[in-house]
Design a protein around this motif. Sequence first.
Motif, PDB file in Angstrom:
ATOM      1  N   GLU A 115       0.824  -1.203   0.000  1.00  0.00           N
ATOM      2  CA  GLU A 115       0.000   0.000   0.000  1.00  0.00           C
ATOM      3  C   GLU A 115       0.863   1.261   0.000  1.00  0.00           C
ATOM      4  N   GLY A 116       0.499   2.208  -0.895  1.00  0.00           N
ATOM      5  CA  GLY A 116       1.228   3.461  -0.988  1.00  0.00           C
ATOM      6  C   GLY A 116       2.469   3.408  -1.848  1.00  0.00           C
ATOM      7  N   SER A 117       2.736   2.282  -2.481  1.00  0.00           N
ATOM      8  CA  SER A 117       3.956   2.145  -3.280  1.00  0.00           C
ATOM      9  C   SER A 117       3.729   2.601  -4.717  1.00  0.00           C
ATOM     10  N   LEU A 118       4.829   2.689  -5.459  1.00  0.00           N
ATOM     11  CA  LEU A 118       4.755   2.960  -6.887  1.00  0.00           C
ATOM     12  C   LEU A 118       4.517   1.653  -7.626  1.00  0.00           C
ATOM     13  N   VAL A 119       3.593   1.668  -8.567  1.00  0.00           N
ATOM     14  CA  VAL A 119       3.301   0.471  -9.355  1.00  0.00           C
ATOM     15  C   VAL A 119       3.498   0.798 -10.828  1.00  0.00           C
ATOM     16  N   GLU A 120       3.806  -0.220 -11.614  1.00  0.00           N
ATOM     17  CA  GLU A 120       3.997  -0.069 -13.049  1.00  0.00           C
ATOM     18  C   GLU A 120       2.779  -0.588 -13.799  1.00  0.00           C
ATOM     19  N   ALA A 121       2.548  -0.026 -14.965  1.00  0.00           N
ATOM     20  CA  ALA A 121       1.435  -0.488 -15.801  1.00  0.00           C
ATOM     21  C   ALA A 121       1.603  -1.976 -16.094  1.00  0.00           C
ATOM     22  N   GLY A 122       0.520  -2.754 -15.900  1.00  0.00           N
ATOM     23  CA  GLY A 122       0.555  -4.195 -16.118  1.00  0.00           C
ATOM     24  C   GLY A 122       0.923  -5.004 -14.891  1.00  0.00           C
ATOM     25  N   GLN A 123       1.297  -4.344 -13.794  1.00  0.00           N
ATOM     26  CA  GLN A 123       1.679  -5.070 -12.577  1.00  0.00           C
ATOM     27  C   GLN A 123       0.461  -5.726 -11.942  1.00  0.00           C
ATOM     28  N   LEU A 124       0.627  -6.979 -11.479  1.00  0.00           N
ATOM     29  CA  LEU A 124      -0.466  -7.707 -10.835  1.00  0.00           C
ATOM     30  C   LEU A 124      -0.751  -7.114  -9.470  1.00  0.00           C
ATOM     31  N   LEU A 125      -2.024  -6.768  -9.224  1.00  0.00           N
ATOM     32  CA  LEU A 125      -2.416  -6.125  -7.976  1.00  0.00           C
ATOM     33  C   LEU A 125      -3.334  -7.003  -7.120  1.00  0.00           C
TER      34      LEU A 125
END
Length: 374
Positions: A71-81
């Motif tokens: 939670e609150g992190s940077l995520v990349e497009a396409g990353q599994l959430l």
Amino acid sequence: MKTLASLSFVLLLVFGAAATAQQGPPTVTAAKPVVKTIVEDDEFVGRFEARSEVSLRSRVSGYLEEVHFKEGSLVEAGQLLFTIDQRQFRTALRQAQAQIDVADATYEFATEQLERAQALIGNGTIPQSVLDERREAYLAAQGALEQARAALELAELDLEFSEIRAPMSGRIDRSLIDPGNLVSADQTVLTSIVSNDPIYFVFDIDERYFLAYARDARARGTALQEGGGALEVKVTLSDNKIPPQTGYLDFSENRIDAETGTMRVRAVLENPDELLTPGLFGRVNVPGSLPYEGILIPDRAIVADQNRRLVMTVDADGVVTPLPIRPGPGIDGYRVVREGMDGTETIVIDGLVTARPGMTVNPDMVELPLIAEN
């Protein structure tokens, strides 16, 4: 005794007159105003907005099985959430694959039957009605095969959608639902993602400012709705230890709001270290004029007289004369004089208490720097 008193009085007058002559006119600090090319700034209050923002929802219903991000992190497009329980989707996929096998076998059989009927119809072995029936069966088998293929694609999509991935890169919020809870398709909000670099700053201007900015934009050969020629702006935050952030205008709305009488304008700012975040308030300084030769004076040289503002000028003989002015915004530590001066005057900077209208003063001339010292 009388002679001694008279002598004392004469000496007193002589020494008093000498002291007055020695004292002379009061000394004041005077200077010419600063004259240079300036651009006036206007200040508005606004807030930061994300350039892109998404509220994440699932495309399929099911029970949430796992959360894959911090939670609150940077995520990349396409990353599994998120992962929704996939067992029902895998079963539906196997069923769709089995239907493909059945439909494919039926289609192959119908094709062979049609080809055989077409060969026999030529020598009169079978009637035309049999050929028509087999053609009908062939077409039905062909449609069933296409339907089975579509069902397989839908089952594959449902299985793919059970893994919820980031549609964009950015900073993710907290998870709004815990594993084990039911997720309803297109309804349950799982979390949100905002992009922070670059970031938008939006603020509202009234009709008067709009007309002025639109006029200046036309003079630059562009339109305010397109950013007015990418005008550079500076945004100041509530923390004075953080230097002003630089950006540029890129958009304004295409109409004035009839209820508020304002128009929303937007600026873009680079934000590589994510110092700026959506929802943060700030003050933006926007160029409010085209470049022109401006007259600048220190604020301490301005005297208030009821609703008027004056400066004290000194002529060649040292005589003080008040001069009404219309001050403008502050630039480079000075105050812009919009009306009342032509830039050739000598004005009193310090010593205004002794510089009364009509008095004769002794001006101590100084030269004002182009940018005032703090």
